[in-house]
Design a protein around this motif. Structure first.
Motif, mmCIF file in Angstrom:
data_model
loop_
_atom_site.group_PDB
_atom_site.id
_atom_site.type_symbol
_atom_site.label_atom_id
_atom_site.label_comp_id
_atom_site.label_asym_id
_atom_site.label_seq_id
_atom_site.Cartn_x
_atom_site.Cartn_y
_atom_site.Cartn_z
ATOM 1 N N LEU A 1 0.721 -1.280 0.054
ATOM 2 C CA LEU A 1 -0.107 0.002 0.099
ATOM 3 C C LEU A 1 0.843 1.210 -0.104
ATOM 4 O O LEU A 1 0.484 2.258 -0.657
ATOM 5 C CB LEU A 1 -1.069 -0.059 1.150
ATOM 6 N N GLU A 2 1.843 1.370 0.917
ATOM 7 C CA GLU A 2 2.742 2.599 0.886
ATOM 8 C C GLU A 2 3.708 2.648 -0.366
ATOM 9 O O GLU A 2 3.719 3.775 -0.926
ATOM 10 C CB GLU A 2 3.549 2.325 2.169
ATOM 11 N N SER A 3 3.902 1.700 -0.988
ATOM 12 C CA SER A 3 4.495 1.763 -2.348
ATOM 13 C C SER A 3 3.776 2.419 -3.328
ATOM 14 O O SER A 3 3.965 3.190 -4.082
ATOM 15 C CB SER A 3 4.906 0.283 -2.688
ATOM 16 N N LEU A 4 2.317 1.994 -3.214
ATOM 17 C CA LEU A 4 1.235 2.531 -4.070
ATOM 18 C C LEU A 4 0.926 4.080 -3.733
ATOM 19 O O LEU A 4 1.039 4.890 -4.616
ATOM 20 C CB LEU A 4 -0.088 2.077 -4.101
ATOM 21 N N ARG B 1 1.801 9.510 6.882
ATOM 22 C CA ARG B 1 0.481 10.011 6.741
ATOM 23 C C ARG B 1 0.422 10.922 5.639
ATOM 24 O O ARG B 1 -0.486 11.057 4.789
ATOM 25 C CB ARG B 1 -0.398 10.323 8.031
ATOM 26 N N ALA B 2 1.437 11.905 5.802
ATOM 27 C CA ALA B 2 1.527 13.011 4.639
ATOM 28 C C ALA B 2 1.689 12.309 3.326
ATOM 29 O O ALA B 2 1.199 12.946 2.230
ATOM 30 C CB ALA B 2 2.668 14.091 5.051
ATOM 31 N N ILE B 3 2.567 11.352 3.210
ATOM 32 C CA ILE B 3 2.675 10.719 1.979
ATOM 33 C C ILE B 3 1.553 10.271 1.334
ATOM 34 O O ILE B 3 1.177 10.343 0.128
ATOM 35 C CB ILE B 3 3.638 9.508 1.983
ATOM 36 N N ALA B 4 0.528 9.660 2.240
ATOM 37 C CA ALA B 4 -0.584 9.054 1.782
ATOM 38 C C ALA B 4 -1.613 10.296 1.382
ATOM 39 O O ALA B 4 -2.306 9.896 0.322
ATOM 40 C CB ALA B 4 -1.487 8.334 3.054
ATOM 41 N N ASP B 5 -1.591 11.372 2.208
ATOM 42 C CA ASP B 5 -2.393 12.348 1.727
ATOM 43 C C ASP B 5 -1.853 12.838 0.164
ATOM 44 O O ASP B 5 -2.540 13.385 -0.586
ATOM 45 C CB ASP B 5 -2.383 13.630 2.670
ATOM 46 N N ASN C 1 -5.361 10.306 -3.782
ATOM 47 C CA ASN C 1 -6.437 9.352 -3.840
ATOM 48 C C ASN C 1 -7.118 9.215 -2.299
ATOM 49 O O ASN C 1 -6.371 8.680 -1.476
ATOM 50 C CB ASN C 1 -5.762 7.990 -4.345
ATOM 51 N N ARG C 2 -8.130 9.731 -2.145
ATOM 52 C CA ARG C 2 -8.790 9.688 -0.773
ATOM 53 C C ARG C 2 -9.313 8.336 -0.110
ATOM 54 O O ARG C 2 -9.053 8.136 0.937
ATOM 55 C CB ARG C 2 -10.162 10.654 -0.838
ATOM 56 N N MET C 3 -9.573 7.541 -1.105
ATOM 57 C CA MET C 3 -9.553 6.086 -0.412
ATOM 58 C C MET C 3 -8.672 5.605 -0.066
ATOM 59 O O MET C 3 -8.464 4.921 0.926
ATOM 60 C CB MET C 3 -10.386 5.229 -1.558
ATOM 61 N N LEU D 1 12.795 5.269 -7.599
ATOM 62 C CA LEU D 1 13.616 5.335 -6.188
ATOM 63 C C LEU D 1 12.438 5.496 -4.996
ATOM 64 O O LEU D 1 13.139 4.791 -4.081
ATOM 65 C CB LEU D 1 14.282 6.654 -6.405
ATOM 66 N N ALA D 2 11.531 6.067 -5.117
ATOM 67 C CA ALA D 2 10.461 6.286 -3.782
ATOM 68 C C ALA D 2 10.127 5.048 -3.333
ATOM 69 O O ALA D 2 10.248 4.657 -2.115
ATOM 70 C CB ALA D 2 9.454 7.090 -4.128
ATOM 71 N N LYS D 3 9.731 4.014 -4.256
ATOM 72 C CA LYS D 3 9.304 2.738 -3.877
ATOM 73 C C LYS D 3 10.506 1.786 -3.566
ATOM 74 O O LYS D 3 10.438 1.047 -2.259
ATOM 75 C CB LYS D 3 8.769 2.019 -5.330
ATOM 76 N N ALA D 4 11.726 2.038 -3.987
ATOM 77 C CA ALA D 4 12.713 1.221 -3.307
ATOM 78 C C ALA D 4 13.121 1.847 -1.879
ATOM 79 O O ALA D 4 13.570 0.987 -1.183
ATOM 80 C CB ALA D 4 14.113 1.566 -4.450
#
Length: 252
Positions: free
Chosen positions: A115-118, A161-165, A169-171, A218-221
Motif C-alpha cells: 500500500l505504501e509503495s502505491l 500519513r502526509a505521503i498518503a495524503d 487518492n482519498r480512498m 526510487l521512492a518505492k525502493a
C-alpha cells in the motif's frame, strides 16, 4: 426523515436498537444533522423501555455516530462522518487484531509495503507544494535530537500519513490512515530502542527527495528498504525479549 423499525426480540435489546439506528444512518435514512426522535418516541416505536433506548444511544455515541445538544433547540443529532472519525474506528479494530495475534507482523509488513509503495507512486505524480511543505516540516521536527522517542514516533507517523495524503487518492489515504496509525506506532516503539534515528532520518530525506523529483522507482525502493530494515529490528527486538524471558526464568 424516514425511519422504519423491525421487530425486536428479547436478547440484547439495546444492541438491536443501536444496530437498527446505525443501519438507518449508514443507508441514508437518517442523514447528517437529522434530529432523532425523543427517548420516549423511540421507546414507543421499538416497543422497549426508555433505559434500553438510553443504552442504545450510548452505544451510538461511543462510535461517534450521534451527538447530544442541550437547550430549547437541543436533542440528539446524527453526526457528520468524516474520514478521520471512520479511520479512528478502523484503527481501533486493527490495533485489537494485532494485539490479539489475529494478524501477524509479517502480514502487517507485506500489506504496508504494497500500500505504501502505491502511495509513493501516486504521491510522485500528484504531490502539491503544500504536500511537500508538510513532509519537510515533519522531517525538520524529526531532526531535533531533543525530542523523545514517543515524539519521534509521532512525527514518523505524520510523515507517512502526509505521503498518503499526497497521493491524491482519498480512498487510499483513508485505508492507509488506519494502517499507519494503528500498526506503525506499535512497531516503531519496539524498534526505536534498537536503532539510531539518523538511519530513519536518512531514509526519510531520500524519500522526500524522490517525491520532489517525482522519481517513482526510487521512492518505492526507499520504502522497501525502510520496511525491510524495520522487519530486521523487530526480529532483533523479539530475540532480545525472548532472551530476557529465559534469563528471568533461569534466575527463578
Amino acid at each position: 426523515m424516514s425511519l422504519e423499525v423491525a421487530p425486536i426480540n428479547k436478547s440484547s435489546l439495546s444492541k438491536q436498537v443501536a444496530d437498527q439506528l446505525q443501519e438507518a444512518i449508514l443507508d441514508g435514512s437518517l442523514k447528517a444533522d437529522d434530529r432523532l426522535p425523543t427517548e420516549g418516541e423511540l421507546a414507543e416505536r421499538f416497543h422497549v423501555s426508555r433505559p434500553t433506548i438510553r443504552e442504545a444511544l450510548k452505544r451510538l455515541a461511543a462510535k461517534n455516530l450521534i451527538r447530544s445538544r442541550r437547550g430549547p433547540t437541543g436533542g440528539t443529532f446524527v453526526n457528520h462522518l468524516g474520514a478521520e472519525e471512520l479511520s479512528d474506528q478502523m484503527t481501533t479494530a486493527a490495533t485489537l487484531f494485532v494485539s490479539m495475534n489475529q494478524i501477524s507482523l509479517t502480514e502487517v509488513s507485506s500489506t504496508r509495503l504494497e500500500l505504501e509503495s502505491l502511495c509513493c507512486q501516486q504521491a510522485c505524480v500528484n504531490r502539491s507544494e503544500q504536500d511537500l511543505d508538510k513532509l519537510r516540516a515533519e522531517l525538520n521536527y524529526q531532526s531535533n535530537t531533543n525530542i523523545s522517542p514517543e515524539e519521534f514516533c509521532a512525527a514518523d507517523v505524520r510523515f507517512h500519513r502526509a505521503i498518503a495524503d499526497a497521493s491524491g487518492n482519498r480512498m487510499l489515504s483513508f485505508v492507509m490512515y488506519s494502517l499507519i496509525e494503528a500498526l506503525q506506532p506499535v512497531a516503531n516503539m519496539i524498534a526505536y530502542r534498537f536503532r539510531e534515528r539518523e538511519i530513519i532520518l536518512g531514509q526519510h530525506r531520500r524519500l522526500l527527495g524522490a517525491i520532489e523529483d517525482q522519481d517513482i522507482n526510487l521512492a518505492k525502493a526507499i520504502i522497501k528498504e525502510q520496511i525491510e530494515y524495520l522487519d530486521l529490528l523487530h526480529g532483533e527486538a523479539q530475540s532480545s525479549h525472548q532472551e530476557a524471558a529465559k534469563q528471568s526464568t533461569f534466575k527463578q
